[in-house]
Design a protein around this motif. Sequence first.
Motif, PDB file in Angstrom:
ATOM      1  N   UNK A  74       0.804  -1.232   0.000  1.00 11.63           N
ATOM      2  CA  UNK A  74       0.000   0.000   0.000  1.00 11.63           C
ATOM      3  C   UNK A  74       0.835   1.281   0.000  1.00 11.63           C
ATOM      4  N   UNK A  75       2.158   1.165   0.012  1.00  8.29           N
ATOM      5  CA  UNK A  75       2.986   2.387  -0.026  1.00  8.29           C
ATOM      6  C   UNK A  75       2.775   3.057  -1.400  1.00  8.29           C
ATOM      7  N   UNK A  76       2.333   4.329  -1.402  1.00  2.00           N
ATOM      8  CA  UNK A  76       2.030   4.964  -2.696  1.00  2.00           C
ATOM      9  C   UNK A  76       3.284   5.228  -3.543  1.00  2.00           C
ATOM     10  N   UNK A  77       3.131   5.053  -4.854  1.00  2.00           N
ATOM     11  CA  UNK A  77       4.254   5.251  -5.776  1.00  2.00           C
ATOM     12  C   UNK A  77       3.869   6.281  -6.841  1.00  2.00           C
ATOM     13  N   UNK A  78       4.771   7.233  -7.070  1.00  2.00           N
ATOM     14  CA  UNK A  78       4.595   8.196  -8.165  1.00  2.00           C
ATOM     15  C   UNK A  78       5.706   7.952  -9.176  1.00  2.00           C
ATOM     16  N   UNK A  79       5.317   7.715 -10.429  1.00  2.00           N
ATOM     17  CA  UNK A  79       6.324   7.490 -11.467  1.00  2.00           C
ATOM     18  C   UNK A  79       6.926   8.835 -11.872  1.00  2.00           C
ATOM     19  N   UNK A  80       8.246   8.855 -12.079  1.00  2.00           N
ATOM     20  CA  UNK A  80       8.942  10.075 -12.487  1.00  2.00           C
ATOM     21  C   UNK A  80       9.966   9.654 -13.536  1.00  2.00           C
ATOM     22  N   UNK A  81       9.628   9.838 -14.801  1.00  2.00           N
ATOM     23  CA  UNK A  81      10.433   9.235 -15.857  1.00  2.00           C
ATOM     24  C   UNK A  81      10.459  10.097 -17.115  1.00  2.00           C
ATOM     25  N   UNK A  82      11.458   9.880 -17.971  1.00  2.00           N
ATOM     26  CA  UNK A  82      11.487  10.605 -19.251  1.00  2.00           C
ATOM     27  C   UNK A  82      10.619   9.907 -20.294  1.00  2.00           C
ATOM     28  N   UNK A  83      10.167   8.698 -19.984  1.00  2.00           N
ATOM     29  CA  UNK A  83       9.390   7.928 -20.962  1.00  2.00           C
ATOM     30  C   UNK A  83       7.923   8.340 -20.901  1.00  2.00           C
ATOM     31  N   UNK A  85       5.476   7.370 -23.187  1.00  2.00           N
ATOM     32  CA  UNK A  85       4.569   6.539 -23.985  1.00  2.00           C
ATOM     33  C   UNK A  85       3.313   6.165 -23.196  1.00  2.00           C
ATOM     34  N   UNK A  86       2.158   6.252 -23.900  1.00  2.00           N
ATOM     35  CA  UNK A  86       0.861   6.020 -23.261  1.00  2.00           C
ATOM     36  C   UNK A  86       0.793   4.597 -22.671  1.00  2.00           C
ATOM     37  N   UNK A  87       1.320   3.617 -23.442  1.00  2.00           N
ATOM     38  CA  UNK A  87       1.236   2.219 -22.972  1.00  2.00           C
ATOM     39  C   UNK A  87       1.965   2.040 -21.641  1.00  2.00           C
ATOM     40  N   UNK A  88       3.118   2.720 -21.515  1.00  2.00           N
ATOM     41  CA  UNK A  88       3.876   2.604 -20.267  1.00  2.00           C
ATOM     42  C   UNK A  88       3.099   3.225 -19.106  1.00  2.00           C
ATOM     43  N   UNK A  89       2.477   4.373 -19.389  1.00  2.00           N
ATOM     44  CA  UNK A  89       1.694   5.035 -18.340  1.00  2.00           C
ATOM     45  C   UNK A  89       0.579   4.102 -17.865  1.00  2.00           C
ATOM     46  N   UNK A  90      -0.122   3.494 -18.840  1.00  2.00           N
ATOM     47  CA  UNK A  90      -1.235   2.602 -18.486  1.00  2.00           C
ATOM     48  C   UNK A  90      -0.728   1.394 -17.705  1.00  2.00           C
ATOM     49  N   UNK A  91       0.412   0.857 -18.149  1.00  2.00           N
ATOM     50  CA  UNK A  91       0.992  -0.317 -17.490  1.00  2.00           C
ATOM     51  C   UNK A  91       1.339   0.020 -16.029  1.00  2.00           C
ATOM     52  N   UNK A  93       0.197   2.453 -14.132  1.00  2.00           N
ATOM     53  CA  UNK A  93      -1.000   2.712 -13.318  1.00  2.00           C
ATOM     54  C   UNK A  93      -1.728   1.407 -12.998  1.00  2.00           C
ATOM     55  N   UNK A  94      -1.730   0.477 -13.974  1.00  2.00           N
ATOM     56  CA  UNK A  94      -2.413  -0.804 -13.712  1.00  2.00           C
ATOM     57  C   UNK A  94      -1.641  -1.633 -12.683  1.00  2.00           C
ATOM     58  N   UNK A  95      -0.327  -1.371 -12.563  1.00  2.00           N
ATOM     59  CA  UNK A  95       0.463  -2.103 -11.556  1.00  2.00           C
ATOM     60  C   UNK A  95       0.426  -1.418 -10.188  1.00  2.00           C
TER      61      UNK A  95
END
Lengths: 118, 222
Positions: A74-83, A85-91, A93-95
Amino acid sequence: MNALIVDDSSTMRKIVSLALGGAGYSTQEAENGRIGLEKTMLGGVDLVLLDINMPEMNGLEYLEAKSKISSIAKVPVVMLTTQDEKELQEKALSLGAKAYLVKPFKKDDLVATLNKIL
Amino acid sequence: MRLHDKSAAAGLRSLGDELSSAIGLLDEIGEITERSRLIAFNMSIEAARIGSRGNGFKVIVGELRKLNDQTAEFSKRVSELLSRFKKFNESLVRNTVDESDKVSEEVERGIEAEENAVRSLMRVSHACVDLTAGIERVVESTNEDLDRILESLQFQDITRQMVEGAQAILAEVQEDLRGRLGTSQGGRDRVPDAARVEALRSKFLLGSHTRGEKEAIQEVVV
């Protein structure tokens, strides 16, 4: 609030740390997903800032592994990346990632996102 | 009023720590620049060694040198800016603590003449208001500058990733050329054919992760 910054670039880790330090967060750092996972499991991490492209264990693998460990799932995660791509964002968030920010980020945007999540 | 002064001084000290961290980051940027300089130097030697066929490398070397010069100039300017802020910040910390100490001494002496003490406190109070307004102005402008610095540093780091991406494809092309220069007798075979370079480009594009790497690989001309 203690934030764990997981990024293989030491410069980027310091930039994020400087941005969060100014907003009152204490920070710790990890240079890849594996070390990030170990530090998350040690406890005391309120939030994770996570890059994707890293050696040994990338950001998506970290999310997958973390979701299987009940003590830290349950520890919240925020992605911070140069990538961006929509598919990566969806992946991501789904994880289980709570938000997805693309570098270069603005300090205010980062802090506003974290405030919204926490 | 002492509490107020002390909290202002603590705030300034914390700002000073942040400025020191930002200066530390500039050292890292300096190291990256030095590494890029070395890469540019090695590539220019390789370009010279393979003669006119090294023209593609020369373009990249030129771009790397320009990037290095811009990075060095950027680091110098930011470093000067941070040093000025740091000095100003330190002098504000000193002044804030000094004013606070002055008030303490007057209280400890028992305030010999009420009229003088009131006048003195009024003076300190005015100084404190001026100082607080000054601190607010400095903190505000420093925060804006820190924002700009943080963004610039991110661009620098992303550029580094782009350079590393370009470097990887150039190294492989170089290796390919080297192999063929060593085995081929005919002049025609020594020219890297477009199909091979494109095959290498596709391979690297598949293996690239960041937008920066992809853009750099697309830009490489051999």
